[in-house]
Design a protein around this motif. Sequence first.
Motif, PDB file in Angstrom:
ATOM      1  N   MET A  37       0.824  -1.197   0.000  1.00 19.65           N
ATOM      2  CA  MET A  37       0.000   0.000   0.000  1.00 19.65           C
ATOM      3  C   MET A  37       0.862   1.252   0.000  1.00 19.65           C
ATOM      4  SD  MET A  37      -3.032  -1.161  -0.090  1.00 19.65           S
ATOM      5  CE  MET A  37      -3.754   0.457   0.093  1.00 19.65           C
ATOM      6  N   GLY A  38       0.331   2.327  -0.559  1.00 12.35           N
ATOM      7  CA  GLY A  38       1.107   3.556  -0.596  1.00 12.35           C
ATOM      8  C   GLY A  38       0.243   4.787  -0.482  1.00 12.35           C
ATOM      9  N   TRP A  39       0.880   5.859  -0.047  1.00 10.36           N
ATOM     10  CA  TRP A  39       0.291   7.192  -0.108  1.00 10.36           C
ATOM     11  C   TRP A  39       1.013   7.975  -1.201  1.00 10.36           C
ATOM     12  CZ3 TRP A  39      -3.848   9.456   2.133  1.00 10.36           C
ATOM     13  CH2 TRP A  39      -4.441   8.797   3.220  1.00 10.36           C
ATOM     14  N   TYR A  40       0.219   8.628  -2.012  1.00 13.32           N
ATOM     15  CA  TYR A  40       0.707   9.428  -3.108  1.00 13.32           C
ATOM     16  C   TYR A  40       0.249  10.877  -2.881  1.00 13.32           C
ATOM     17  CZ  TYR A  40       0.924   4.853  -5.543  1.00 13.32           C
ATOM     18  OH  TYR A  40       1.176   3.558  -5.895  1.00 13.32           O
ATOM     19  N   ARG A  41       0.879  11.793  -3.570  1.00 15.16           N
ATOM     20  CA  ARG A  41       0.409  13.172  -3.538  1.00 15.16           C
ATOM     21  C   ARG A  41       0.587  13.806  -4.906  1.00 15.16           C
ATOM     22  NH1 ARG A  41       4.999  16.119   0.308  1.00 15.16           N
ATOM     23  NH2 ARG A  41       6.712  16.103  -1.240  1.00 15.16           N
ATOM     24  N   GLN A  42      -0.252  14.791  -5.159  1.00 14.64           N
ATOM     25  CA  GLN A  42      -0.152  15.535  -6.402  1.00 14.64           C
ATOM     26  C   GLN A  42      -0.320  17.014  -6.103  1.00 14.64           C
ATOM     27  OE1 GLN A  42      -2.835  14.363  -9.594  1.00 14.64           O
ATOM     28  NE2 GLN A  42      -1.413  15.188 -11.108  1.00 14.64           N
ATOM     29  N   ALA A  43       0.737  17.763  -6.360  1.00 19.59           N
ATOM     30  CA  ALA A  43       0.702  19.205  -6.190  1.00 19.59           C
ATOM     31  C   ALA A  43       0.259  19.844  -7.496  1.00 19.59           C
ATOM     32  CB  ALA A  43       2.082  19.714  -5.792  1.00 19.59           C
ATOM     33  N   PRO A  44      -0.269  21.052  -7.442  1.00 20.51           N
ATOM     34  CA  PRO A  44      -0.714  21.731  -8.674  1.00 20.51           C
ATOM     35  C   PRO A  44       0.403  21.808  -9.705  1.00 20.51           C
ATOM     36  CG  PRO A  44      -1.478  22.919  -6.743  1.00 20.51           C
ATOM     37  CD  PRO A  44      -0.541  21.862  -6.248  1.00 20.51           C
ATOM     38  N   GLY A  45       0.087  21.378 -10.924  1.00 21.80           N
ATOM     39  CA  GLY A  45       1.051  21.450 -12.003  1.00 21.80           C
ATOM     40  C   GLY A  45       2.134  20.391 -11.981  1.00 21.80           C
ATOM     41  N   LYS A  46       2.028  19.440 -11.047  1.00 18.12           N
ATOM     42  CA  LYS A  46       3.053  18.399 -10.944  1.00 18.12           C
ATOM     43  C   LYS A  46       2.436  17.022 -11.096  1.00 18.12           C
ATOM     44  CE  LYS A  46       6.283  21.001  -8.034  1.00 18.12           C
ATOM     45  NZ  LYS A  46       7.104  20.965  -6.797  1.00 18.12           N
ATOM     46  N   GLN A  47       3.286  16.057 -11.375  1.00 22.06           N
ATOM     47  CA  GLN A  47       2.827  14.675 -11.486  1.00 22.06           C
ATOM     48  C   GLN A  47       2.603  14.081 -10.098  1.00 22.06           C
ATOM     49  OE1 GLN A  47       5.592  12.457 -13.948  1.00 22.06           O
ATOM     50  NE2 GLN A  47       4.442  12.983 -15.787  1.00 22.06           N
ATOM     51  N   ARG A  48       1.747  13.119 -10.054  1.00 23.98           N
ATOM     52  CA  ARG A  48       1.497  12.404  -8.805  1.00 23.98           C
ATOM     53  C   ARG A  48       2.755  11.622  -8.434  1.00 23.98           C
ATOM     54  NH1 ARG A  48      -3.967   9.481  -9.188  1.00 23.98           N
ATOM     55  NH2 ARG A  48      -4.657  11.628  -9.134  1.00 23.98           N
ATOM     56  N   GLU A  49       3.112  11.657  -7.149  1.00 25.77           N
ATOM     57  CA  GLU A  49       4.302  10.960  -6.698  1.00 25.77           C
ATOM     58  C   GLU A  49       3.992  10.130  -5.463  1.00 25.77           C
ATOM     59  OE1 GLU A  49       7.425  13.459  -5.103  1.00 25.77           O
ATOM     60  OE2 GLU A  49       5.996  14.849  -4.187  1.00 25.77           O
ATOM     61  N   LEU A  50       4.729   9.052  -5.324  1.00 29.94           N
ATOM     62  CA  LEU A  50       4.596   8.170  -4.163  1.00 29.94           C
ATOM     63  C   LEU A  50       5.420   8.759  -3.019  1.00 29.94           C
ATOM     64  CD1 LEU A  50       3.630   5.382  -3.030  1.00 29.94           C
ATOM     65  CD2 LEU A  50       5.772   4.452  -3.889  1.00 29.94           C
TER      66      LEU A  50
ATOM     67  N   ILE B 252       4.061   0.774   2.326  1.00 28.35           N
ATOM     68  CA  ILE B 252       4.182  -0.279   3.317  1.00 28.35           C
ATOM     69  C   ILE B 252       3.842  -1.593   2.621  1.00 28.35           C
ATOM     70  CG2 ILE B 252       1.822   0.139   4.153  1.00 28.35           C
ATOM     71  CD1 ILE B 252       2.837  -0.750   6.942  1.00 28.35           C
ATOM     72  N   THR B 253       4.699  -2.572   2.768  1.00 32.11           N
ATOM     73  CA  THR B 253       4.470  -3.835   2.089  1.00 32.11           C
ATOM     74  C   THR B 253       3.514  -4.705   2.896  1.00 32.11           C
ATOM     75  OG1 THR B 253       6.247  -5.064   3.160  1.00 32.11           O
ATOM     76  CG2 THR B 253       6.841  -3.705   1.235  1.00 32.11           C
ATOM     77  N   ALA B 254       3.115  -5.795   2.287  1.00 32.10           N
ATOM     78  CA  ALA B 254       2.262  -6.759   2.971  1.00 32.10           C
ATOM     79  C   ALA B 254       2.979  -7.348   4.186  1.00 32.10           C
ATOM     80  CB  ALA B 254       1.846  -7.866   2.008  1.00 32.10           C
ATOM     81  N   PHE B 255       4.310  -7.259   4.185  1.00 34.79           N
ATOM     82  CA  PHE B 255       5.105  -7.752   5.310  1.00 34.79           C
ATOM     83  C   PHE B 255       5.465  -6.626   6.283  1.00 34.79           C
ATOM     84  CE2 PHE B 255       5.466 -11.902   3.611  1.00 34.79           C
ATOM     85  CZ  PHE B 255       5.538 -11.757   2.233  1.00 34.79           C
TER      86      PHE B 255
END
Length: 115
Positions: free
Chosen positions: A34-47, A51-54
């Motif tokens: 699982m991951g959290w991503y973010r996207q700022a105005p005018g930018k690409q979404r980034e991780l 956190i892995t299954a382990f």
Amino acid sequence: QVQWVESGGGLVQPGGSLRLSCTASGIIVRLNNMGWYRQAPGKQRELVASITAFSNTNDPDSVKGRFTISRDNTKNTVYLQLNSLIPEDTAVYYCNTVPASASGWGQGTQVTVSS
């Protein structure tokens, strides 16, 4: 069908903290990376955190030591603790699998860091 519901964002001053939550349906988060991503105005979404299954976690240098990802298996929920926030952290934050699921994204939660 996988659905994501993110919450917990808001307006915070530099140096402040927030805790984001993401409740998933149609998927068991503890069985997936699982991951959290973010996207700022005018930018690409980034991780920004994963956190892995382990339960191994990873995050990029830009947030290392400030962001912490965790998971509550009983609630099928993933969290992101944001500390020492800076204006550059302003973005819409999303959760998803890693890599991101083809089923799409939730509405995200807005984090704004400003004095």
